[in-house]
Every structure is written in C-alpha cells, then in structure tokens.
Design a protein around this motif. Structure first.
Motif, PDB file in Angstrom:
ATOM      1  N   CYS A 105      -7.712   4.170   4.052  1.00  0.00           N
ATOM      2  CA  CYS A 105      -6.772   3.569   3.099  1.00  0.00           C
ATOM      3  C   CYS A 105      -6.406   2.142   3.527  1.00  0.00           C
ATOM      4  N   ARG A 107       0.839  -1.205   0.000  1.00  0.00           N
ATOM      5  CA  ARG A 107       0.000   0.000   0.000  1.00  0.00           C
ATOM      6  C   ARG A 107       0.866   1.245   0.000  1.00  0.00           C
ATOM      7  N   CYS A 113      -3.952   7.729  -1.343  1.00  0.00           N
ATOM      8  CA  CYS A 113      -4.117   9.166  -1.101  1.00  0.00           C
ATOM      9  C   CYS A 113      -2.843   9.965  -1.383  1.00  0.00           C
ATOM     10  N   ASP A 154      -4.023   6.326   7.456  1.00  0.00           N
ATOM     11  CA  ASP A 154      -5.459   6.582   7.393  1.00  0.00           C
ATOM     12  C   ASP A 154      -6.240   5.265   7.388  1.00  0.00           C
ATOM     13  N   CYS A 197       1.535   6.507   0.162  1.00  0.00           N
ATOM     14  CA  CYS A 197       0.317   5.707   0.040  1.00  0.00           C
ATOM     15  C   CYS A 197      -0.161   5.663  -1.412  1.00  0.00           C
ATOM     16  N   CYS A 237       1.313   7.156   5.298  1.00  0.00           N
ATOM     17  CA  CYS A 237      -0.122   7.221   5.586  1.00  0.00           C
ATOM     18  C   CYS A 237      -0.570   6.105   6.524  1.00  0.00           C
TER      19      CYS A 237
HETATM   20 ZN   LIG Z   1      -3.519   6.743   2.317  1.00  0.00          ZN
END
Ligand SMILES: [Zn+2]
Ligand SMILES: [Zn+2]
Length: 77
Positions: free
Chosen positions: A31, A11, A21, A28, A18, A26
């Motif tokens: 995600c 990822r 995004c 998040d 990321c 990241c």
């Molecule tokens: Zn992300």
C-alpha cells in the motif's frame, strides 16, 4: 483558465484507515509503495465537489481520483 491546485488525499483517512486495503493503521509495504507512485487529479465525475450523495460519485476521495501517470495535471503525493 485557472488551473486548480490539487492536493493529494492521505493514504490513511482521517480515522486512520488505509484507502487501499481498508486496514486500520496500515503499514503494508504494498500500500505504501502504491501510494508513493500514485498520481491524483480532480475527479471528472463530480468536478472535485466530492459530494457522493449529490452527484452519485463513488470513485473519488475528497474530490480527487487516482489517475494514470500520464494524466494531464496529475500530481504525486
Ligand atoms: Zn493498506
Ligand atoms: Zn468525484
């Protein structure tokens, strides 16, 4: 017919950004959840070569693309 072995891309790319995004490092949950439920298969545009310059493919990550759950041969991270 040999069945290609598909390995899902990370990822976070190899520089730590990321794939969804574009944020560095990241974490998040959106995600993370999206990645966990994603399925991947060999990119039909480039056949898995992943060479964007050579074949004009801008859909895939390293020769694989995210596909729907029911896609034949789809693999999960
Ligand atoms: Zn992300
Ligand atoms: Zn491709």
């Amino acid at each position: 017919m040999s069945v290609p072995v598909v390995v899902t891309p990370p990822r976070l790319n190899f520089a730590g950004f990321c794939a969804y995004c574009g944020m560095h490092a990241c974490t998040d949950p959106v995600c993370v959840a999206r990645y966990r439920s994603s399925r991947w298969a060999v990119c039909p545009s480039c056949g898995g070569v992943g060479d964007c310059d050579g074949v004009g493919c801008d859909l895939c990550l390293y020769g694989v693309i995210e596909v729907c759950v029911n896609h034949p041969g789809a693999v999960q991270p």
